[in-house]
Design a protein around this motif. Sequence first.
Motif, PDB file in Angstrom:
ATOM      1  N   VAL A 189       0.852  -1.185   0.000  1.00 31.56           N
ATOM      2  CA  VAL A 189       0.000   0.000   0.000  1.00 31.56           C
ATOM      3  C   VAL A 189       0.888   1.236   0.000  1.00 31.56           C
ATOM      4  O   VAL A 189       1.925   1.270   0.674  1.00 31.56           O
ATOM      5  CB  VAL A 189      -0.961   0.002   1.215  1.00 31.56           C
ATOM      6  CG1 VAL A 189      -0.187   0.013   2.530  1.00 31.56           C
ATOM      7  CG2 VAL A 189      -1.932   1.169   1.149  1.00 31.56           C
ATOM      8  N   ASN A 190       0.509   2.221  -0.806  1.00 30.99           N
ATOM      9  CA  ASN A 190       1.253   3.481  -0.903  1.00 30.99           C
ATOM     10  C   ASN A 190       0.327   4.629  -0.526  1.00 30.99           C
ATOM     11  O   ASN A 190      -0.793   4.734  -1.041  1.00 30.99           O
ATOM     12  CB  ASN A 190       1.778   3.667  -2.329  1.00 30.99           C
ATOM     13  CG  ASN A 190       2.680   4.888  -2.452  1.00 30.99           C
ATOM     14  OD1 ASN A 190       3.887   4.768  -2.308  1.00 30.99           O
ATOM     15  ND2 ASN A 190       2.095   6.053  -2.717  1.00 30.99           N
ATOM     16  N   VAL A 191       0.772   5.486   0.387  1.00 29.49           N
ATOM     17  CA  VAL A 191      -0.052   6.586   0.881  1.00 29.49           C
ATOM     18  C   VAL A 191       0.742   7.896   0.810  1.00 29.49           C
ATOM     19  O   VAL A 191       1.776   8.021   1.489  1.00 29.49           O
ATOM     20  CB  VAL A 191      -0.499   6.341   2.338  1.00 29.49           C
ATOM     21  CG1 VAL A 191      -1.309   7.523   2.859  1.00 29.49           C
ATOM     22  CG2 VAL A 191      -1.277   5.048   2.448  1.00 29.49           C
ATOM     23  N   PRO A 192       0.294   8.870  -0.010  1.00 23.74           N
ATOM     24  CA  PRO A 192       0.888  10.213   0.066  1.00 23.74           C
ATOM     25  C   PRO A 192       0.432  10.913   1.346  1.00 23.74           C
ATOM     26  O   PRO A 192      -0.763  11.145   1.535  1.00 23.74           O
ATOM     27  CB  PRO A 192       0.338  10.927  -1.179  1.00 23.74           C
ATOM     28  CG  PRO A 192      -0.242   9.839  -2.040  1.00 23.74           C
ATOM     29  CD  PRO A 192      -0.676   8.758  -1.092  1.00 23.74           C
ATOM     30  N   ILE A 193       1.349  11.174   2.221  1.00 23.42           N
ATOM     31  CA  ILE A 193       1.005  11.823   3.487  1.00 23.42           C
ATOM     32  C   ILE A 193       0.859  13.319   3.295  1.00 23.42           C
ATOM     33  O   ILE A 193      -0.103  13.938   3.767  1.00 23.42           O
ATOM     34  CB  ILE A 193       2.071  11.495   4.547  1.00 23.42           C
ATOM     35  CG1 ILE A 193       2.134   9.966   4.760  1.00 23.42           C
ATOM     36  CG2 ILE A 193       1.769  12.193   5.870  1.00 23.42           C
ATOM     37  CD1 ILE A 193       3.288   9.522   5.621  1.00 23.42           C
ATOM     38  N   ILE A 194       1.823  13.898   2.625  1.00 24.18           N
ATOM     39  CA  ILE A 194       1.737  15.301   2.184  1.00 24.18           C
ATOM     40  C   ILE A 194       1.998  15.274   0.691  1.00 24.18           C
ATOM     41  O   ILE A 194       3.108  14.946   0.257  1.00 24.18           O
ATOM     42  CB  ILE A 194       2.761  16.202   2.899  1.00 24.18           C
ATOM     43  CG1 ILE A 194       2.590  16.114   4.415  1.00 24.18           C
ATOM     44  CG2 ILE A 194       2.631  17.643   2.417  1.00 24.18           C
ATOM     45  CD1 ILE A 194       3.632  16.906   5.191  1.00 24.18           C
ATOM     46  N   GLU A 195       1.016  15.580  -0.109  1.00 25.28           N
ATOM     47  CA  GLU A 195       1.129  15.419  -1.554  1.00 25.28           C
ATOM     48  C   GLU A 195       2.338  16.161  -2.106  1.00 25.28           C
ATOM     49  O   GLU A 195       2.611  17.299  -1.747  1.00 25.28           O
ATOM     50  CB  GLU A 195      -0.143  15.901  -2.250  1.00 25.28           C
ATOM     51  CG  GLU A 195      -0.168  15.554  -3.733  1.00 25.28           C
ATOM     52  CD  GLU A 195      -1.506  15.861  -4.368  1.00 25.28           C
ATOM     53  OE1 GLU A 195      -1.620  15.665  -5.589  1.00 25.28           O
ATOM     54  OE2 GLU A 195      -2.425  16.292  -3.648  1.00 25.28           O
ATOM     55  N   ASP A 196       3.070  15.465  -2.955  1.00 29.41           N
ATOM     56  CA  ASP A 196       4.278  15.969  -3.614  1.00 29.41           C
ATOM     57  C   ASP A 196       5.437  16.206  -2.645  1.00 29.41           C
ATOM     58  O   ASP A 196       6.469  16.741  -3.052  1.00 29.41           O
ATOM     59  CB  ASP A 196       4.010  17.274  -4.378  1.00 29.41           C
ATOM     60  CG  ASP A 196       3.164  17.040  -5.611  1.00 29.41           C
ATOM     61  OD1 ASP A 196       3.270  15.948  -6.194  1.00 29.41           O
ATOM     62  OD2 ASP A 196       2.389  17.957  -5.990  1.00 29.41           O
ATOM     63  N   MET A 197       5.277  15.806  -1.386  1.00 28.75           N
ATOM     64  CA  MET A 197       6.354  16.052  -0.435  1.00 28.75           C
ATOM     65  C   MET A 197       6.708  14.815   0.380  1.00 28.75           C
ATOM     66  O   MET A 197       7.894  14.478   0.503  1.00 28.75           O
ATOM     67  CB  MET A 197       5.993  17.201   0.513  1.00 28.75           C
ATOM     68  CG  MET A 197       7.096  17.538   1.517  1.00 28.75           C
ATOM     69  SD  MET A 197       6.683  18.933   2.609  1.00 28.75           S
ATOM     70  CE  MET A 197       6.695  20.278   1.444  1.00 28.75           C
ATOM     71  N   LEU A 198       5.736  14.116   0.930  1.00 29.45           N
ATOM     72  CA  LEU A 198       6.006  13.018   1.854  1.00 29.45           C
ATOM     73  C   LEU A 198       5.047  11.866   1.571  1.00 29.45           C
ATOM     74  O   LEU A 198       3.838  12.088   1.443  1.00 29.45           O
ATOM     75  CB  LEU A 198       5.859  13.489   3.298  1.00 29.45           C
ATOM     76  CG  LEU A 198       6.074  12.437   4.399  1.00 29.45           C
ATOM     77  CD1 LEU A 198       7.506  11.924   4.386  1.00 29.45           C
ATOM     78  CD2 LEU A 198       5.717  13.020   5.773  1.00 29.45           C
TER      79      LEU A 198
END
Length: 776
Positions: free
Chosen positions: A196-205
Amino acid sequence: MNTKLCAAWLLSVSTLAVSTLAATPAMAQTAGQGDDIVVTALKRETRVQDTPLAITAMSGNMLNNMGAAGIADVARSVPSLNLLASESGRTRVSIRGIQTAGEATVGVYFGEVPLTGPAGTTSDPSGSTPNLNLFDTERLEVLRGPQGTLYGSGSMGGTLRVLFKQANLTKYEAAVDAGVETTKNGGTGYSIKGAVNVPIIEDMLAARLVLYRQRTGGFVDDPSIGRYNMNSVMTTGGRLMLGFRPTNNLRINFMGIIQDQHTGGTSLWAPSVGTYTSGLRIYTPAIDKQKIFSLDTKWTTPIGTISLANGYYRWDVRQTNDNSDNYQSVANSYRYCGLYQNTYSGSLLQTGASGTTTSSSNCASSAGGYSSAQLRANYLGWANSQMPIGNYQPRWVENVTNELRLNSDGKGRLNYTLGAFFENRKDRVDTTVFAGVPGTGLMRDPLVDLGSRFVRDVINQTAQFGELSYRPIDILNITAGLRHYHYKKIVGGAYLGYNYFNGQTPMNYTEVNASADGFIQKYNVELKPNRNLMIYATASQGFRPGGANLTPGIPASATQYQADSLWNYELGLKSQWFDRKLTFNVDAYRIDWTNMQTAVQATYGNFSYISNVGAARIEGFEAELSGTPTKGLFLNGSLSVVYPRLTADQVNSEVTAAGRVGNILTGIPRTTASAGAEYGWTINSNWKGMMRADFSYTGKMTTQLNPTNALYRTYGKYSQVNLRAGIENERYGVYVYVRNLLDASGLSYYSAVSGTPDYIATTTPRTIGVNLRGNF
């Protein structure tokens, strides 16, 4: 070489070339063909066909469609890559026949972390190859030939790199894979894997988490101790990838991996006992645990990309081996009867100043009022009462690596890679020789210690390296590389008691030191008249560190051994034809290997140690072919022929070993070949079908250098066919597969030891399975 095999391979090449002339421009996207994969073998991004070295790359899609769970599943599809499997899941990896005991001859990297196995009692870390699960892999790269300037020690034969998928900063992703299988004459297996892949802060983390559990069914039985399908393997692990991009020109990637692998018992079996039946009398499970952590930082600047790779791993192995046959053979020879009588039974035999027996060491003459027959009967009766006998070896290695690099972008006429490397590696092995319980093979309780010892290693390496490339005209590029290395190695240990089967006597903790420094060179000329054609020539060096032996019965002059090194001379052609629908790459090479590190036998005791004896020349060629002759169809093939032989007798001032000029190196298949075909077609607007077939051939190998040796055996000369088919859409897939369709029992490892039965390891019998995939 097998002429029928060569003719068949050439016929397939010709057929593919002709069919490609009429092909459509479509590409078999599901295959993930290697020629357009972007790799980082040169520490910068390049297309495979633009990389002037012999390299094979496999995308994650291709690995999935092959059903590859580990490195062993793809080895035969890569020219000159050989995995020599032995017992309890241990494998020795080699490229182009560069294979002996000692430090690793192939650099194995997971991300930016080079993994070296525990050294063991014989300073042989190359005997263990990491086998991490390949689920959710971005690509696999195999660099053939020495990579000494950029990758350093341990890459004298080549480098194998596994690059896992990084955290995606912009998209939510998920994938699952589950399957079940059954092995003929063996057990069942299953696998469950998820990512599973989760962008925590989009384009950053972002974070990417992978979890898996896989069981392979065993097929080797040992009725004498009540164990069946005992070489089954259970692998459980997880991987966490973190990606952080605080600015557009700075990216930080974290990787953490934990994997536990439990092997139920040996995969070796004795033909003299029965098919897939082991005659061992000791229960031989193995546990393999790995923890890997890395931090990879890349900062793009006007002068190039600055990279800092920090790595740490801890690798623990707990293994039990059966010494019964070997020790029984020694006991029957009465070799250490005198040592036993002097130190255990209390009889008075003639001894030397060292405390070891001299003329009466095998009780061949009477002493202390006892007849020779009485002394021998006494010793043999005691020895038989200890049977069966095993040894328990917990061992571990812990390593910290740091590398700092500056890379140009590869776009100008002048390009460069400059860097510095540091490694601090520590390992330890403890050995307990124990008396077992007849009928179960377990350790007796309370423990009967028949001779314990431990050995520890510490190695520190530093290096400074660089490669400069200059393109004086558009079609010509010239590269020169240099690496300076320095290492210091400390080997220490103690012998904690007597062993009346191998001659060990007590020894207080002792250390032996070794160190060296030197330079490694590389020169490459690349001629690229157009995008679809490249000719390159390379002269490059490879090396691996020397070390120290802590072995009883060897002269003081043999306690240290030196680094060995080689020169590789290579000419290669890379080409694409018919609007890049056909790719054909070929190379030829000659390797001169000097000061070879080789395992030899001690004159006192049945210990082995490492010495620099002999030299070798290895000549060969490799070819790879891939193409898309029609829409949806992808074909690939490879061929490797190698001629590895000694060019100097294995003799020095301390050693007279078996090898003589002209002897063929052991454990290396002279010919390997593979072919694959994958076809995808549309079923309806939502679903498509896929089929894949893979063929591999492994040529002749030998167990001994000298054909006159009584233990000389030939093995190998086997082929294997795998099939896979399924239906899939953008989100789901259902597949059935057959591995080893023809149920070939190919000999992949052969152990022939004097006084004991022959043991072999063979390919897994026919295995049929089904698996399901989902992407969300």
